[in-house]
Design a protein around this motif. Structure first.
Motif, PDB file in Angstrom:
ATOM      1  N   ALA A 164      60.013  21.035  17.731  1.00 20.15           N
ATOM      2  CA  ALA A 164      59.287  22.207  18.220  1.00 20.15           C
ATOM      3  C   ALA A 164      58.583  22.947  17.089  1.00 20.15           C
ATOM      4  CB  ALA A 164      60.249  23.139  18.945  1.00 20.15           C
ATOM      5  N   LEU A 165      59.246  23.081  15.963  1.00 20.00           N
ATOM      6  CA  LEU A 165      58.639  23.764  14.816  1.00 20.00           C
ATOM      7  C   LEU A 165      57.390  23.032  14.331  1.00 20.00           C
ATOM      8  CD1 LEU A 165      61.889  24.599  12.821  1.00 20.00           C
ATOM      9  CD2 LEU A 165      60.402  26.271  13.958  1.00 20.00           C
ATOM     10  N   ILE A 166      57.440  21.721  14.347  1.00 16.33           N
ATOM     11  CA  ILE A 166      56.293  20.928  13.914  1.00 16.33           C
ATOM     12  C   ILE A 166      55.175  20.986  14.955  1.00 16.33           C
ATOM     13  CG2 ILE A 166      55.520  18.571  13.419  1.00 16.33           C
ATOM     14  CD1 ILE A 166      58.389  18.100  12.255  1.00 16.33           C
ATOM     15  N   ALA A 167      55.550  20.963  16.241  1.00  9.19           N
ATOM     16  CA  ALA A 167      54.551  20.930  17.309  1.00  9.19           C
ATOM     17  C   ALA A 167      53.792  22.248  17.434  1.00  9.19           C
ATOM     18  CB  ALA A 167      55.224  20.586  18.638  1.00  9.19           C
ATOM     19  N   LEU A 168      54.484  23.371  17.262  1.00  8.04           N
ATOM     20  CA  LEU A 168      53.851  24.654  17.563  1.00  8.04           C
ATOM     21  C   LEU A 168      52.601  24.913  16.729  1.00  8.04           C
ATOM     22  CD1 LEU A 168      53.648  27.241  19.090  1.00  8.04           C
ATOM     23  CD2 LEU A 168      55.449  28.212  17.653  1.00  8.04           C
ATOM     24  N   PRO A 169      52.633  24.853  15.401  1.00  5.65           N
ATOM     25  CA  PRO A 169      51.393  25.111  14.665  1.00  5.65           C
ATOM     26  C   PRO A 169      50.331  24.041  14.888  1.00  5.65           C
ATOM     27  CG  PRO A 169      53.151  24.443  13.163  1.00  5.65           C
ATOM     28  CD  PRO A 169      53.782  24.650  14.501  1.00  5.65           C
ATOM     29  N   TYR A 170      50.753  22.819  15.187  1.00  3.83           N
ATOM     30  CA  TYR A 170      49.796  21.728  15.367  1.00  3.83           C
ATOM     31  C   TYR A 170      49.047  21.859  16.693  1.00  3.83           C
ATOM     32  CZ  TYR A 170      47.893  16.971  15.216  1.00  3.83           C
ATOM     33  OH  TYR A 170      47.040  15.883  15.180  1.00  3.83           O
ATOM     34  N   TYR A 171      49.760  22.246  17.764  1.00  4.45           N
ATOM     35  CA  TYR A 171      49.170  22.232  19.103  1.00  4.45           C
ATOM     36  C   TYR A 171      48.843  23.613  19.658  1.00  4.45           C
ATOM     37  CZ  TYR A 171      50.604  17.315  19.446  1.00  4.45           C
ATOM     38  OH  TYR A 171      50.756  15.970  19.237  1.00  4.45           O
ATOM     39  N   ARG A 172      49.088  24.679  18.900  1.00  3.19           N
ATOM     40  CA  ARG A 172      49.015  26.018  19.486  1.00  3.19           C
ATOM     41  C   ARG A 172      47.625  26.370  20.024  1.00  3.19           C
ATOM     42  NH1 ARG A 172      47.365  30.165  15.907  1.00  3.19           N
ATOM     43  NH2 ARG A 172      48.637  31.646  17.095  1.00  3.19           N
ATOM     44  N   THR A 173      46.568  25.777  19.479  1.00  7.44           N
ATOM     45  CA  THR A 173      45.220  26.079  19.965  1.00  7.44           C
ATOM     46  C   THR A 173      44.580  24.931  20.736  1.00  7.44           C
ATOM     47  OG1 THR A 173      44.165  25.336  17.907  1.00  7.44           O
ATOM     48  CG2 THR A 173      44.819  27.661  18.039  1.00  7.44           C
ATOM     49  N   THR A 174      45.277  23.787  20.827  1.00  5.69           N
ATOM     50  CA  THR A 174      44.654  22.624  21.463  1.00  5.69           C
ATOM     51  C   THR A 174      45.431  22.074  22.645  1.00  5.69           C
ATOM     52  OG1 THR A 174      45.765  21.070  19.956  1.00  5.69           O
ATOM     53  CG2 THR A 174      43.588  21.904  19.294  1.00  5.69           C
ATOM     54  N   ASN A 175      46.718  22.394  22.782  1.00  6.13           N
ATOM     55  CA  ASN A 175      47.525  21.829  23.857  1.00  6.13           C
ATOM     56  C   ASN A 175      48.498  22.896  24.352  1.00  6.13           C
ATOM     57  OD1 ASN A 175      49.568  20.420  25.383  1.00  6.13           O
ATOM     58  ND2 ASN A 175      48.836  18.521  24.476  1.00  6.13           N
ATOM     59  N   PRO A 176      48.096  23.678  25.343  1.00  6.49           N
ATOM     60  CA  PRO A 176      48.928  24.794  25.796  1.00  6.49           C
ATOM     61  C   PRO A 176      50.321  24.370  26.266  1.00  6.49           C
ATOM     62  CG  PRO A 176      46.693  25.011  26.646  1.00  6.49           C
ATOM     63  CD  PRO A 176      46.775  23.659  26.009  1.00  6.49           C
ATOM     64  N   ALA A 177      50.418  23.238  26.946  1.00  5.73           N
ATOM     65  CA  ALA A 177      51.720  22.820  27.464  1.00  5.73           C
ATOM     66  C   ALA A 177      52.693  22.514  26.331  1.00  5.73           C
ATOM     67  CB  ALA A 177      51.560  21.600  28.369  1.00  5.73           C
ATOM     68  N   MET A 178      52.229  21.789  25.325  1.00  6.29           N
ATOM     69  CA  MET A 178      53.101  21.460  24.199  1.00  6.29           C
ATOM     70  C   MET A 178      53.491  22.712  23.428  1.00  6.29           C
ATOM     71  SD  MET A 178      53.939  18.249  24.016  1.00  6.29           S
ATOM     72  CE  MET A 178      54.380  18.017  22.289  1.00  6.29           C
ATOM     73  N   ALA A 179      52.538  23.611  23.226  1.00  6.61           N
ATOM     74  CA  ALA A 179      52.830  24.839  22.486  1.00  6.61           C
ATOM     75  C   ALA A 179      53.815  25.718  23.248  1.00  6.61           C
ATOM     76  CB  ALA A 179      51.539  25.594  22.202  1.00  6.61           C
ATOM     77  N   THR A 180      53.638  25.816  24.556  1.00 12.35           N
ATOM     78  CA  THR A 180      54.539  26.634  25.368  1.00 12.35           C
ATOM     79  C   THR A 180      55.951  26.090  25.331  1.00 12.35           C
ATOM     80  OG1 THR A 180      52.766  27.354  26.845  1.00 12.35           O
ATOM     81  CG2 THR A 180      55.007  27.437  27.717  1.00 12.35           C
ATOM     82  N   ASN A 181      56.093  24.761  25.437  1.00  8.06           N
ATOM     83  CA  ASN A 181      57.439  24.199  25.389  1.00  8.06           C
ATOM     84  C   ASN A 181      58.055  24.340  24.003  1.00  8.06           C
ATOM     85  OD1 ASN A 181      59.376  21.413  25.314  1.00  8.06           O
ATOM     86  ND2 ASN A 181      59.468  22.686  27.150  1.00  8.06           N
ATOM     87  N   ALA A 182      57.241  24.228  22.968  1.00  4.91           N
ATOM     88  CA  ALA A 182      57.758  24.422  21.614  1.00  4.91           C
ATOM     89  C   ALA A 182      58.306  25.834  21.458  1.00  4.91           C
ATOM     90  CB  ALA A 182      56.668  24.156  20.586  1.00  4.91           C
ATOM     91  N   ARG A 183      57.595  26.813  21.979  1.00  8.39           N
ATOM     92  CA  ARG A 183      58.088  28.200  21.910  1.00  8.39           C
ATOM     93  C   ARG A 183      59.404  28.348  22.671  1.00  8.39           C
ATOM     94  NH1 ARG A 183      52.413  29.082  23.282  1.00  8.39           N
ATOM     95  NH2 ARG A 183      51.275  29.605  21.369  1.00  8.39           N
ATOM     96  N   TYR A 184      59.495  27.673  23.818  1.00 12.14           N
ATOM     97  CA  TYR A 184      60.727  27.730  24.618  1.00 12.14           C
ATOM     98  C   TYR A 184      61.902  27.172  23.819  1.00 12.14           C
ATOM     99  CZ  TYR A 184      63.970  26.930  28.487  1.00 12.14           C
ATOM    100  OH  TYR A 184      65.088  26.930  29.306  1.00 12.14           O
TER     101      TYR A 184
END
Length: 303
Positions: free
Chosen positions: A274-294
């Protein structure tokens, strides 16, 4: 995973895919399906694009070169794993090849019905936890020889550099509100935990909500086996933190009989991803970023 509701700049090396390309690929290689309707499926996936083909089929095409190896892995292993698992998995009906300017192999699968579960909004969390535990237990019990190494299935120390780099990147994004000191503490606890000292076990290795289908709250199928292989059993504990509620998390753990060390490694692996996914996808993939935050919130809140 599939892909659809994502930006075209999600990865720097994505190959453009559209309905017309899929129609031409299908018509050129599978004329029996040439007249079927083609429609892109919206989702939050990161490695593949998926297109509904008629009522009963789905076309899955890698978006990036790294996804091409997953195609061969699924073709080789899914037919052998399917009869050993308690839930349906993708069935390859057509093995596509590079053509029409598209550079990689691709596949046609039988359509699997169901919806992706939403973390924090499950209708039957304890029952889904039991279903997922049964699936994970069945994977672990498989004894087929020659399993490839699972993606991310090695020692947690192999994730250390990328995890710490992600934490430092999140420090520079204060609007995300991640407690980076707390995340570092959980990660360092993970690194201090004894590693898996048993034989590698069979793993799906990417049990994200987008790779699970449910109906009426119950598991109906598990998809996207591109990361499958053998490794640390902690790798298949991801649903405890990326999907399940606190009570269901305990149901999942009890059903699998997870020891403390494996549980801590599983928590750390889920947090790392999740830590790796959030900065990578936060502006390009809302679903991945949302789950990473969860996941980050769940772990740091003591989950």
């Amino acid at each position: 995973m599939s892909a659809g509701n994502v930006h075209t700049d999600m990865h720097p090396d994505m190959h453009p895919i559209d309905d017309d390309l899929v129609r031409r690929l299908v018509a050129g290689q599978f004329p029996q399906w040439a007249g079927l309707a083609v429609a892109r499926l919206p989702s939050g996936g990161t490695v593949n694009a998926m297109y509904r083909l008629g009522d009963d089929l789905v076309v899955r095409l890698p978006l990036v070169e790294g996804g091409a190896d997953d195609v061969a892995r699924e073709r080789a292993w899914l037919p052998r794993l399917a009869p050993r698992l308690p839930a349906p998995v993708p069935e390859v009906l057509g093995a596509g090849r590079a053509a029409e300017g598209y550079p990689w192999p691709w596949s046609v699968y039988r359509w699997l019905a169901g919806e992706h579960p939403e973390a924090g909004a499950l209708s039957a969390p304890a029952l889904l936890a039991e279903d997922l535990a049964a699936f994970v237990a069945a994977m672990r019990s498989i004894t087929l020889p020659g399993a490839p190494p699972a993606h991310r299935g090695g020692p947690v120390a192999l994730l250390d550099a990328a995890t710490r780099s992600a934490i430092e990147e999140l420090r520079r994004i204060p609007q995300e509100g991640v407690d980076c000191d707390a995340a570092t503490a959980v990660w360092e606890d993970t690194l201090r935990t004894p590693g898996w000292d048993g034989p590698p076990v069979w793993l799906h290795a990417d049990l994200m909500p987008g790779n699970v289908l449910v109906d009426g709250g119950r598991l109906t199928s598990v998809i996207d086996f591109g990361c499958l292989g053998a490794g640390d059993p902690a790798c298949d504990l991801f649903p405890a933190w990326n999907l399940l509620t606190a009570g269901a998390r305990e149901v999942f753990r009890k059903a699998l009989g997870v020891d403390d060390a494996t549980w801590i490694r599983g928590r750390g692996r889920a947090l790392s991803q999740a830590l790796i996914a959030l900065p990578y996808y936060r502006t390009t993939n809302p679903a991945m970023a949302t789950n990473a935050r969860y996941v980050i919130r769940t772990v740091l809140d003591g989950g």
